[in-house]
Design a protein around this motif. Sequence first.
Motif, PDB file in Angstrom:
ATOM      1  N   TYR A 217      78.145  28.594 -80.334  1.00 33.37           N
ATOM      2  CA  TYR A 217      77.414  29.857 -80.458  1.00 33.37           C
ATOM      3  C   TYR A 217      77.178  30.228 -81.915  1.00 33.37           C
ATOM      4  O   TYR A 217      77.977  29.909 -82.786  1.00 33.37           O
ATOM      5  CB  TYR A 217      78.161  30.965 -79.693  1.00 33.37           C
ATOM      6  CG  TYR A 217      78.256  30.575 -78.242  1.00 33.37           C
ATOM      7  CD1 TYR A 217      77.181  30.787 -77.382  1.00 33.37           C
ATOM      8  CD2 TYR A 217      79.350  29.875 -77.758  1.00 33.37           C
ATOM      9  CE1 TYR A 217      77.213  30.343 -76.065  1.00 33.37           C
ATOM     10  CE2 TYR A 217      79.396  29.419 -76.443  1.00 33.37           C
ATOM     11  CZ  TYR A 217      78.327  29.658 -75.617  1.00 33.37           C
ATOM     12  OH  TYR A 217      78.343  29.194 -74.324  1.00 33.37           O
ATOM     13  N   SER A 218      76.071  30.918 -82.168  1.00 36.71           N
ATOM     14  CA  SER A 218      75.708  31.293 -83.529  1.00 36.71           C
ATOM     15  C   SER A 218      76.664  32.376 -84.044  1.00 36.71           C
ATOM     16  O   SER A 218      77.209  33.156 -83.244  1.00 36.71           O
ATOM     17  CB  SER A 218      74.279  31.825 -83.560  1.00 36.71           C
ATOM     18  OG  SER A 218      74.228  33.082 -82.905  1.00 36.71           O
ATOM     19  N   GLU A 220      75.904  35.049 -85.398  1.00 34.40           N
ATOM     20  CA  GLU A 220      75.349  36.352 -84.998  1.00 34.40           C
ATOM     21  C   GLU A 220      75.777  36.723 -83.574  1.00 34.40           C
ATOM     22  O   GLU A 220      76.239  37.841 -83.313  1.00 34.40           O
ATOM     23  CB  GLU A 220      73.820  36.276 -85.086  1.00 34.40           C
ATOM     24  CG  GLU A 220      73.121  37.566 -84.746  1.00 34.40           C
ATOM     25  CD  GLU A 220      71.726  37.339 -84.143  1.00 34.40           C
ATOM     26  OE1 GLU A 220      71.274  36.176 -84.056  1.00 34.40           O
ATOM     27  OE2 GLU A 220      71.121  38.348 -83.730  1.00 34.40           O
ATOM     28  N   HIS A 275      72.833  34.235 -76.688  1.00 29.87           N
ATOM     29  CA  HIS A 275      71.885  33.726 -77.683  1.00 29.87           C
ATOM     30  C   HIS A 275      71.584  34.777 -78.759  1.00 29.87           C
ATOM     31  O   HIS A 275      70.582  34.708 -79.455  1.00 29.87           O
ATOM     32  CB  HIS A 275      70.595  33.326 -76.956  1.00 29.87           C
ATOM     33  CG  HIS A 275      69.625  32.564 -77.805  1.00 29.87           C
ATOM     34  ND1 HIS A 275      70.009  31.557 -78.656  1.00 29.87           N
ATOM     35  CD2 HIS A 275      68.283  32.654 -77.939  1.00 29.87           C
ATOM     36  CE1 HIS A 275      68.941  31.074 -79.270  1.00 29.87           C
ATOM     37  NE2 HIS A 275      67.887  31.723 -78.870  1.00 29.87           N
ATOM     38  N   GLY A 276      72.452  35.775 -78.887  1.00 28.00           N
ATOM     39  CA  GLY A 276      72.194  36.884 -79.819  1.00 28.00           C
ATOM     40  C   GLY A 276      71.397  37.966 -79.104  1.00 28.00           C
ATOM     41  O   GLY A 276      70.593  37.687 -78.214  1.00 28.00           O
TER      42      GLY A 276
END
Length: 282
Positions: A217-218, A220, A275-276
């Motif tokens: 995961y990002s 953010e 995904h943010g």
Amino acid sequence: MTKPMTIPNDADFANSPLPFSGDCFKGQLVLVSGGGSGIGKATAWCFARLGAHIIITGRTEQKLIDTVAALTSAGLSASYKIQDIRDYDGIAAMYADIFAEFGRLDILINNAGGQFPQSAIDFSKNGWDAVVSNNLNGSWYMMQHAARQWRDRKQQGSIVNIVAVVPRGMNGGAHTCAARAGVIHLSKTVAVEWAEYNIRVNCVAPGVIFSEGMRAYSPEALSEFDKSNPMKRFGTPWDIAQACVYLGGPSGSFITGEVLTLDGGGQLWGDLWMHGRPDYFR
Ligand SMILES: CCCCCCC/C=C/C(=O)SCCNC(=O)CCNC(=O)[C@H](O)C(C)(C)COP(=O)(O)OP(=O)(O)OC[C@H]1O[C@@H](n2cnc3c(N)ncnc32)[C@H](O)[C@@H]1OP(=O)(O)O
Ligand SMILES: NC(=O)C1=CN([C@@H]2O[C@H](COP(=O)(O)OP(=O)(O)OC[C@H]3O[C@@H](n4cnc5c(N)ncnc54)[C@H](OP(=O)(O)O)[C@@H]3O)[C@@H](O)[C@H]2O)C=CC1
């Protein structure tokens, strides 16, 4: 004819096996898919420390070697098999090997799985197929082949499927949400069909758990994960491991077709964007 029931007394309670004593899984065999990292690794440790022999599986051999080495160095009993859960015939052969070697399998922790975060509108056909195949087909292949062995050998068995918290959907994870919802309802269905074979089937639904899996995961998205439940924190792989022991072992003997959610209350309050968070929802 069914034996008449007797009301248990003090002597019965004094001698009933305790679910979490030092060696309560001694002599038992537990298979943990995806046991080379994260939740699977924690679950392998938990069962092994309670006396079971553990077989961990996965695609990456080095992770399996390292985990088995750590377990055996601690005096625990473990081995591994390389197995992709999407390989139907390979899984049948793996169980045949396991039963030939050990003559039994007591518990399957069907933990391997995963996805990538993406807005549903952008899924490619292959992306959708990969995630559904991994999480729905793969989980099913592992369940069905285990159940066939148990039925054919007239042995009891217990399956714990690791799923996800799906009642309100999973933003940025529609493919895995669909697959996990499939696993949950598949489990409820076969929990009834397989009761005559003494096979229990349950699910554990983790909320945000701080494991190696979080690397997908990002920064953010991750920065909001720990605020997605009223406890405002991540859970640990060990939280999930203990739930697997509870449901999979004798303490869960009258539980089948159930979903145990461990999400810090996240299904009741908070939201999570894999995904943010899109601007629209800020
Ligand atoms: C409501 C509360 C819920 C809380 C949820 C908390 C969050 C959940 C956390 C976790 O689950 S942690 C565990 C995370 N671990 C993993 O996800 C690891 C396992 N994942 C994988 O192994 C892979 O991602 C996969 C899903 C199995 C796909 O592997 P495969 O080898 O089959 O894929 P590829 O051949 O590489 O690609 C197939 C197809 O998919 C597309 N794709 C792959 N990755 C991405 C990506 N990051 N973004 C977009 N698309 C991706 C890839 O492009 C291919 O499609 P085409 O390009 O051919 O169209
Ligand atoms: N962490 C979290 O917050 C949550 C996790 N989950 C689920 O819990 C499970 C464990 O995740 P976690 O421990 O956090 O993350 P990890 O990524 O560490 O664990 C996933 C494991 O599954 C294995 N795996 C993945 N795909 C396959 C495959 N096709 N065949 C065999 N093995 C496979 C991986 O090993 P390898 O790549 O070597 O094969 C890896 O060991 C997953 O199903 C995950 O989706 C659900 C909700 C939340």
